[in-house]
Enzyme design. Structure first.
Site, short mmCIF file in Angstrom:
data_model
loop_
_atom_site.label_atom_id
_atom_site.label_comp_id
_atom_site.label_asym_id
_atom_site.label_seq_id
_atom_site.Cartn_x
_atom_site.Cartn_y
_atom_site.Cartn_z
N LEU A 136 -16.93 -38.31 17.36
CA LEU A 136 -17.25 -37.17 18.22
C LEU A 136 -18.67 -37.35 18.76
CD1 LEU A 136 -15.90 -34.14 16.10
CD2 LEU A 136 -14.73 -35.34 17.96
N ASP A 137 -18.87 -36.95 20.01
CA ASP A 137 -20.21 -36.99 20.59
C ASP A 137 -21.15 -36.06 19.83
OD1 ASP A 137 -19.29 -38.72 22.54
OD2 ASP A 137 -18.93 -37.12 24.01
N ARG A 138 -22.43 -36.28 20.02
CA ARG A 138 -23.47 -35.52 19.33
C ARG A 138 -23.24 -34.01 19.42
NH1 ARG A 138 -29.35 -36.54 18.82
NH2 ARG A 138 -30.36 -34.55 18.43
N THR A 140 -20.43 -32.38 20.48
CA THR A 140 -19.05 -31.92 20.31
C THR A 140 -18.86 -31.43 18.89
OG1 THR A 140 -18.24 -33.49 21.96
CG2 THR A 140 -16.62 -32.60 20.43
N ARG A 244 -14.51 -35.55 29.14
CA ARG A 244 -15.59 -35.14 30.04
C ARG A 244 -15.46 -35.82 31.41
NH1 ARG A 244 -20.65 -36.40 26.28
NH2 ARG A 244 -21.81 -35.49 28.03
#
Length: 306
Positions: A136-138, A140, A244
């Site tokens: 997961l992105d920072r 998210t 995104r």
């Protein structure tokens, strides 16, 4: 407690197989089998040491001391709070907060999920190697799986590659999205950027995202009221920044996405993306699992503000 020994009772269907083939079918990789082969007294059949080529009989008790390697990452245990959605001796499923990278990086060696989990297990006085399965992105939030030992990591990683871990996301998007839809557009790295991705029909990798609209709502901005949508998304592929990039490509960028959205709607102060649930087969018990992360507070406050 961390699982250190795997115990299997041999069924009629598996009788006659050599131990090696039975463990391979269970999910042991070639690398793990080689480790077992070169470790003394790591495999026992009915209480006695056994070779991997020993044939099995119905009703046999097979015990395997799980191979374990020290993590190459030297993590600094750091007391950072995080939520736990599920934990047993094989896996840990975390409700990741926003603003938390999952791995240390240059200039950020202590403020990551890896450091937080290292601290958690240090306090429990349990051995720990960091094995993150889904990324997961920072910023998210939501459900993320960690494997607690090498075997569960091996099996879950294979399940990720074969798309047998089903991920459901929630997102807040600008505009009124269609009731449902599929975005099938290839994604590649944007020229001159090590972070940003873009739709790249020539060199990109295939990426497929399915979505449906759960609710529409309005957000107050400096330029007036804007329509927005709460959407549920399912991924067929797992490209970097896939949701995104895809939502930006169809004209509905995520709220707060500073990388792919130049509009003035900044709420909730991060890209509005949440890993809602994970469906998978438990790597050891083989039971079907569905684990859900609750809606984060910033999502809830936005969609109920109108």
């Amino acid at each position: 407690m961390l699982r250190t020994t795997l115990k299997l009772t041999i069924s009629p269907e598996d009788a006659g197989k050599p131990i090696r083939f039975h463990l391979r079918d269970f999910g042991f990789s070639s690398h793990l089998l080689i480790q077992l082969k070169h470790r003394e007294h790591s495999v026992f059949l009915n209480g006695s040491p056994a070779y991997l080529n020993t044939p099995l009989k119905e009703g046999d008790l097979l015990e395997v001391l799980l191979p374990e390697e020290e993590s190459p990452e030297k993590l600094v245990p750091t007391e950072i709070p995080f939520g736990i959605l599920y934990e047993d001796e094989d896996i840990l499923v975390i409700n990741k907060p926003s603003g938390m990278p999952i791995h240390p990086s240059r200039g950020n060696f202590e403020n990551t999920l890896a450091n937080a989990v290292a601290y958690y297990y240090e306090k429990l006085n349990e051995p720990f190697s960091y094995r993150c399965i889904n990324r997961l992105d920072r910023d998210t939030t939501g459900a993320l799986i960690l494997a607690r030992h090498a075997l569960s990591a091996c099996i879950l990683s294979a399940d990720m590659r074969s798309r047998n871990i089903h991920r459901t996301y929630l997102a807040l998007a600008e505009g009124i999205t269609d009731a449902e839809g599929t975005v099938d557009l290839p994604i590649g790295r944007k020229d001159a950027s090590i972070i940003e991705r873009c739709i790249d029909p020539e060199n990109g990798e295939r990426a497929v995202t399915h979505y449906k609209t759960l609710k529409t709502f309005q957000v107050e901005t400096e330029n007036g009221v804007k329509d927005c949508s709460l959407i549920e998304l399912h991924l067929e592929t797992g490209r970097t920044h896939q949701i995104r990039v895809h939502m930006h490509a169809i004209g509905h960028p995520l709220l707060g996405d500073s990388l792919y959205n130049d509009d003035e709607i900044a709420a909730p102060g991060r890209q509005a993306l949440h890993s809602r649930s994970l469906e998978f087969v438990h790597p050891i018990t083989k039971k079907a699992m569905q684990i859900t992360a609750p809606l984060p507070d910033d999502f809830h406050s936005i969609i109920t503000s109108d």
